[in-house]
Motif scaffolding. Structure first.
Motif, PDB file in Angstrom:
ATOM      1  N   ASN A  30      20.971 -14.513  15.295  1.00 21.80           N
ATOM      2  CA  ASN A  30      19.177 -14.423  14.657  1.00 21.80           C
ATOM      3  C   ASN A  30      19.208 -15.762  13.545  1.00 21.80           C
ATOM      4  O   ASN A  30      18.769 -16.248  12.770  1.00 21.80           O
ATOM      5  CB  ASN A  30      19.191 -13.654  13.319  1.00 21.80           C
ATOM      6  N   ASN A  32      19.067 -20.185  13.977  1.00 22.10           N
ATOM      7  CA  ASN A  32      17.704 -21.032  14.010  1.00 22.10           C
ATOM      8  C   ASN A  32      18.111 -21.798  15.329  1.00 22.10           C
ATOM      9  O   ASN A  32      19.244 -22.706  15.214  1.00 22.10           O
ATOM     10  CB  ASN A  32      16.921 -21.927  12.572  1.00 22.10           C
ATOM     11  N   TYR A 196      15.200 -13.714   5.904  1.00 18.21           N
ATOM     12  CA  TYR A 196      14.263 -14.469   6.450  1.00 18.21           C
ATOM     13  C   TYR A 196      12.311 -14.642   5.494  1.00 18.21           C
ATOM     14  O   TYR A 196      11.666 -14.723   7.062  1.00 18.21           O
ATOM     15  CB  TYR A 196      14.277 -13.247   7.742  1.00 18.21           C
ATOM     16  N   PHE A 199      10.171 -16.630   7.907  1.00 20.74           N
ATOM     17  CA  PHE A 199       9.465 -15.982   8.588  1.00 20.74           C
ATOM     18  C   PHE A 199       8.421 -15.566   9.026  1.00 20.74           C
ATOM     19  O   PHE A 199       7.759 -15.621   9.722  1.00 20.74           O
ATOM     20  CB  PHE A 199      10.416 -16.151  10.199  1.00 20.74           C
ATOM     21  N   LEU A 281       9.159 -20.920  15.901  1.00 22.48           N
ATOM     22  CA  LEU A 281      10.007 -19.746  16.690  1.00 22.48           C
ATOM     23  C   LEU A 281       8.897 -18.368  15.719  1.00 22.48           C
ATOM     24  O   LEU A 281       8.625 -17.666  16.799  1.00 22.48           O
ATOM     25  CB  LEU A 281      11.054 -19.518  14.871  1.00 22.48           C
ATOM     26  N   ARG A 282       8.117 -18.683  15.311  1.00 21.37           N
ATOM     27  CA  ARG A 282       7.159 -17.569  14.565  1.00 21.37           C
ATOM     28  C   ARG A 282       5.910 -17.025  15.968  1.00 21.37           C
ATOM     29  O   ARG A 282       6.164 -16.121  16.460  1.00 21.37           O
ATOM     30  CB  ARG A 282       6.051 -17.819  13.771  1.00 21.37           C
ATOM     31  N   ARG A 285       8.420 -15.480  18.645  1.00 18.60           N
ATOM     32  CA  ARG A 285       7.915 -13.916  18.451  1.00 18.60           C
ATOM     33  C   ARG A 285       7.121 -13.227  18.303  1.00 18.60           C
ATOM     34  O   ARG A 285       6.471 -12.236  18.882  1.00 18.60           O
ATOM     35  CB  ARG A 285       8.458 -14.051  16.298  1.00 18.60           C
ATOM     36  N   ASN A 305      12.340 -13.352  12.767  1.00 17.94           N
ATOM     37  CA  ASN A 305      12.684 -14.466  13.234  1.00 17.94           C
ATOM     38  C   ASN A 305      13.780 -14.021  14.277  1.00 17.94           C
ATOM     39  O   ASN A 305      14.991 -13.865  15.703  1.00 17.94           O
ATOM     40  CB  ASN A 305      13.529 -15.741  13.952  1.00 17.94           C
TER      41      ASN A 305
END
Length: 364
Positions: A30, A32, A196, A199, A281-282, A285, A305
């Motif tokens: 996990n 970044n 997290y 996120f 990244l969202r 995902r 994430n």
């Protein structure tokens, strides 16, 4: 006596840790995937160089400047604001959690969470000789609030640990769940672990907003994930000042080095940049969750994430098949499930291609 004279309950236990393998696509812890810019790295290097000139002296053991900066950052998540006196920090959120168990757990006391939950929590309890009690989440990984409240009232834990978004499932808790358990645990503290938190999806609030209403609420964060600073090892919490004062009793002297403080302050100065990839990244995902579901897989709703997906009759075979194709994910969570961290678009494309091949190979 068996040598070395280790505590009996620790004998034969393997140290915690995910596999660290040198493969092209690493999506198992996990992290970044986007590192700091050269400008940010240069600012951190300059700050650390300045701290290096004073390494003959102990650092500020109260790290006031850093706590003030962290409070300012957290204040963006609540209309009530957060003060430096409400903030504590340590070497990663792992040390924050351990200090909380050292201060509020111990022999004759109970720490409680709801499975599936972060796999380090029972280790914090074990290391502080705190009884570990585990409730259960529902099949969709939510909490049945009535059952959860009843368990808390029955066992009267001194520490309740609630990861939100949850690790390994990625599911977030609604504010009413946090409030209900804070009220049920009147004689203990309720720790909402928001490692997290940055996120979370739009409209999902942070538990930081609830701090003024519950003196026993603790909200923990880390710079490892959204801040792209896993190598920095800086975790922190916001809570009633009395809780921060209590942690001082168990903290080691000068536990945050001058180098760590300088690097963290520099990173916070670059918060907009370091957090700049969170939206990307969202989106990645959400797209990955949708794609996994089109493959006929179950996927937990995620505010983190990463995505937890399954189920597989032999998840290890799937994990190994991905590894054989140069993609490392995490074999964790309930039986039959796997967890993939969200990487760059190219990394996720490699993951999807590898998983497609594995599923076709595994198909009857």
């Amino acid at each position: 006596m068996t040598w070395p004279p280790l505590r009996e309950e620790l004998r034969g236990i393997e140290p915690y840790g995910a596999p660290q393998l040198d493969v092209p696509v690493q999506l198992n812890v996990n992290e970044n995937p986007y590192g700091p810019s050269l400008a940010c790295a240069a600012d951190i290097a300059t700050a650390v160089a300045g701290a290096a000139t004073t390494l003959n002296r102990y650092p500020d053991r109260e790290f006031v400047e850093l706590r003030t900066a962290l409070a300012a950052y957290l204040s963006t998540d609540t209309p009530h604001g957060v003060t430096a006196e409400q903030v504590w920090a340590a070497n990663g959120s792992n040390e924050v959690m351990l200090q909380l168990l050292q201060a509020f757990g111990g022999p004759g006391r109970v720490a409680l969470s709801f499975a599936p939950t972060y796999s380090m929590y029972p280790e914090y309890a074990r290391d502080t000789v705190t009884e570990w009690v585990l409730g259960r989440r529902e099949s969709d990984f939510s909490l049945d609030l009535a059952r959860a409240r009843d368990l808390v009232k029955e066992r009267q834990p001194s520490v309740v640990l609630l990861p939100s978004p949850n690790n390994p499932t990625g599911t977030a808790l609604p504010p009413e769940a946090v409030a209900t358990l804070c009220e049920a645990a009147q004689d203990g503290i309720v720790v909402v672990d928001e490692a997290y938190g940055e996120f979370r999806r739009t409209g999902v609030p942070s538990a930081v907003e609830l701090l003024p209403e519950h003196r026993n609420l603790v909200v923990s964060r880390t710079m490892s994930k959204a801040f792209a600073a896993a190598g920095l090892r800086l975790g922190y919490l916001a809570a009633d000042p009395a809780i921060c004062d209590a942690i001082r009793v168990v903290r080691l002297p000068y536990h945050l080095s001058a180098v760590t403080q300088a690097a963290a302050l520099a990173a916070l100065r670059h918060a907009p940049e370091l957090l700049g990839k969170v939206d990307e990244l969202r989106a990645e995902r959400d797209a990955s969750v949708d794609w996994l579901r089109t493959r006929g897989l179950q996927v937990a709703d995620s505010d983190a994430n990463f995505a937890l997906f399954g189920t597989f009759a032999d998840r290890h075979a799937v994990w190994q098949g991905l590894l054989d194709r140069g993609v490392l994910i995490r074999e964790t969570g309930p039986d039959g499930w796997l967890r993939v961290s969200i990487g760059t678009a190219d990394e996720m494309m490699a993951f999807k291609q590898a998983l497609t091949e594995v599923l076709e190979e595994e198909a009857p």
